[in-house]
Design an enzyme around this catalytic site. Structure first.
Site: not given
Lengths: 350, 350, 350
Positions: C199, C240-242
């Site tokens: 990540q 969450g990511h992004n």
């Protein structure tokens, strides 16, 4: 290393790739196809992004054989581009590791055992009898309780709590706020209130387990709570006491297991789903997001329960009807019966 | 103590038990019936485990009178074996307590008050004006904010945060990552964004309250957030500002109360259920897991809303139908009307 | 300041209020209408509380023009009493700030940059290359990772974790247990298990963002996770990511965004609702509590999916019927067809 980079000829064997194109180009990092520069590598796995493939300026693309002819730059042909990408990205961008040693502000009990190359961060605490495996890194303000044992090459971020006597395998990655081994939720009701049932077991975590920020795994009541090898837990996951989770099972964010669940291997538990206590779920079961599971599942497959979001006015009407559903069903039955009677009557009349 | 153990004759009066069998046997711990050794005691409360009772090698069994004749080993006859078990287990396995004293790495403000036998762990922080009751234990990296007050015999694990001025009664057990007294969620919308509404109240927690890992209880806006005596919160529970929770109410993992909920005593809130803001729930209400409560509940009883998990193909068809439920209901109504008309017509024809 | 207080004449211009009554009275704090003393100010915004207005002993009331004639005490007439109340409350009850300086027990890397008037609390950790803006306060046992940057006038409570390289704007308020920048949940499945996808992005948080206790925002995979200006997150929220969240969007407790969600500005996400990955939600969308969103939403409005709680016996019958819903729908269709046939037949018979 990122600075030096790897040539394509060096990267190809890491992922059992067939190289198409010039192997001497140096790659220093990964990027998505639209943003990748000539010293970066991307991957192509989904035909939805075909235009991005055609236009990419990446130094190379990890790609399946059947798509390679469309690749405008050097290609590393592999069976599973995403899996290969994960390997290449880890190689080009290794996790920055803390230097081994104990920070002077950390508190390490005299009888704790630190193997070689352990790094203990500022204001971390390692309590009496704990044992930290070779190369493991303990982040700032992280606490390793009495008698807990961590394997080799683990990375515990800042603010992690491992309670007493819990056991963690090798290569664990625990993010900030993870709590392993708090007491399970056990109380016996009596006339004057709830009496605590001591939680005498531990948590036992296999190798290669990653646990996301603020997730919690409770210790067992008499036996242990067990998380198998290779499991991956996202953020804010809750695993109750006495659960036994098979290998390679993954939990998306905010999912929860109540106590004493036996969950198979290679399961996928969707976000915010919840599994009730004392049931068994076999290997290879996928539970979609926001699903509640209240009965054991003995057959591999995908299971779901949530309702789709609707504009609130439509939803309100339908939700009210839900509370009348049993009545609706009985009305249908009545209609079927009456219609049949009417038909019979007409036949007789004829 | 675990090492020395207790004879059955010593244990029996602790739980008002009638002893059947030799009272001189020494018991050093608890165990489940199938695993118990002759120096361990188990309990039998569920006829599902009758075979385990018949085969047990335990030193004794806590059991109800009507089952005692099937017990192959000495029996302690009690009214509620599980409740008695909790008492015996706590006696045989007392929580290991930290030695009193302030660890040199802890930071305790000069004007904080520590009563007798307080234990402050490594790298813990006790801020100005805080007061810690006799025999209370503060874990490593735990923070007690300005002016906060803790009662006697509390156990706060590592990494707990008590915000300023909050008040906690006696015998609290707070697990790692618990946050008491963070600001409630209050903002007033305006043309340029949301303006913070200061959260000026505190959290007031009664005696004998246990709170699980990473649970949060927010401070009140003007008045206080109140958790009654004997409440038990599992992990990752969220209690919003201004809630008032009656005594002996329990919350399973990941359940949540939005703000300004008044919840009765002896309620049971199931895992991942959620109660909307500004409603009232009377005493003795049970909410099953994954249930959403949006209206006040004035009648004692069990309430539920979740749907059962189904294989995904079945579920997909049913979930689509849910969005047509109001239309379905109207079609049934139309059928009923048309069938009645048809019947009338036939009657007239006859 | 609270001690000195403000006269009504001083408070009125702060909120563009028209003062009706004596402006010389001194106000030292806010309170609700029923509890306010003559040196306190309240607000009136909801006609449900009209009786409280008539009976109040407050020193003044923030109120709309159309209700002012009912106010028994001096009135500050404003367009939006709640918004004005937030401003007045913040003025009368300013957040108590830590004194600038680095506590001797804190660990601050030599190459970290602390701007003027920064306060670093006991046992906090600021790692190498981090930069803390003017007037920002870092709570006890809070960790600022390598290269992370915080803007001016932020308040980070105790036990917050900001991972490496993440960027936070001005005026942030992060409550205890917040984790910013833990790894997103990214793994590629292979024959031997799940392989970690590094990540490599960061978290980028705008100005004026408040995040509640134990909430988590994961770092991006390749790009960044972005939280816009003025967003407010309640406790135990998971991003969450992004994800990319527009300005002034608010998240109630325990709500969650899976990865790669693009969420508009001025959205309101209800408690314990969940939004699935890789979808887009436009500006101004409200999602009610406990709603699951699995498809993009392109139209502003309110969306919902949860079912109402019912007494468990009613619920059980209805929930079973839900699993038969598609069959019910087909039975209705069959009835409609058969009824039409029967009607035709009767017509022909006539």
């Amino acid at each position: 290393m990122t600075e030096r980079g790897y040539t394509l000829s060096e990267l190809a064997p890491l992922v059992q790739a067939e190289l198409v194109g010039d192997g001497s180009a140096t790659i220093t990092g990964v990027a998505s196809l639209p943003t990748a520069a000539p010293d970066q590598i991307g991957f192509y796995a989904n035909s939805k992004y075909h235009d991005q493939l055609l236009a990419t300026r990446a130094g190379a693309v990890l790609i399946r054989a059947e798509h390679a002819q469309d690749c405008p730059v050097p290609a590393l042909i592999v069976k599973d581009p995403y899996y290969a990408y994960a390997r290449v990205a880890s190689t080009l961008h290794p996790r920055e590791r803390a230097a081994p040693g104990v920070h002077p502000s950390a508190v390490v009990a005299d009888d704790a055992v630190l193997e070689a190359d352990v790094a203990i961060g500022p204001n971390a605490v390692v309590e009496s009898g704990a044992r930290i495996g070779r190369g493991t890194e303990i982040g700032p303000c992280t606490v390793i309780g009495r008698g807990a044992r961590l394997g080799e090459n683990c990375v515990l971020a800042g603010g992690v709590q491992i309670a007493s006597d819990c056991i963690v395998g090798d290569n664990a990655i625990f993010h900030s706020g993870v709590v392993i081994g708090a007491d399970g939720f056990g109380f016996a009701p009596g006339p004057e209130g709830w009496r605590k049932v001591p939680q005498l077991g531990i948590v036992r975590i296999g190798n290669d387990v990653e646990i996301g920020a603020n997730s919690t795994v409770d210790r067992g009541t008499l036996g242990d709570t067990v998380i198998g090898d290779g499991c991956k837990l996202d953020n804010q996951v809750h695993i109750g006491h006495n659960c036994r989770v098979g290998a390679h099972t993954v939990f998306a964010g905010c999912s929860a297991l109540a106590g004493s669940v036996t969950l198979g291997s290679w399961c996928m538990i969707g976000g915010q789903s919840a599994i009730t206590g004392h049931i068994e779920i076999t290997d290879g079961v996928t539970i979609t997001g926001m699903t509640g599971v209240t009965n054991s599942i003995h057959e591999k497959g995908i299971y779901a329960s949530p309702l789709p979001a609707q504009p609130v006015r439509k939803w309100r009407k339908n939700a009210v009807r839900f509370t009348q559903l049993d009545a609706m069903s009985r009305r249908i039955q009545a209609l079927e019966r009456e219609l049949a009677e009417l038909r019979d009557q007409i036949k007789q009349d004829d």
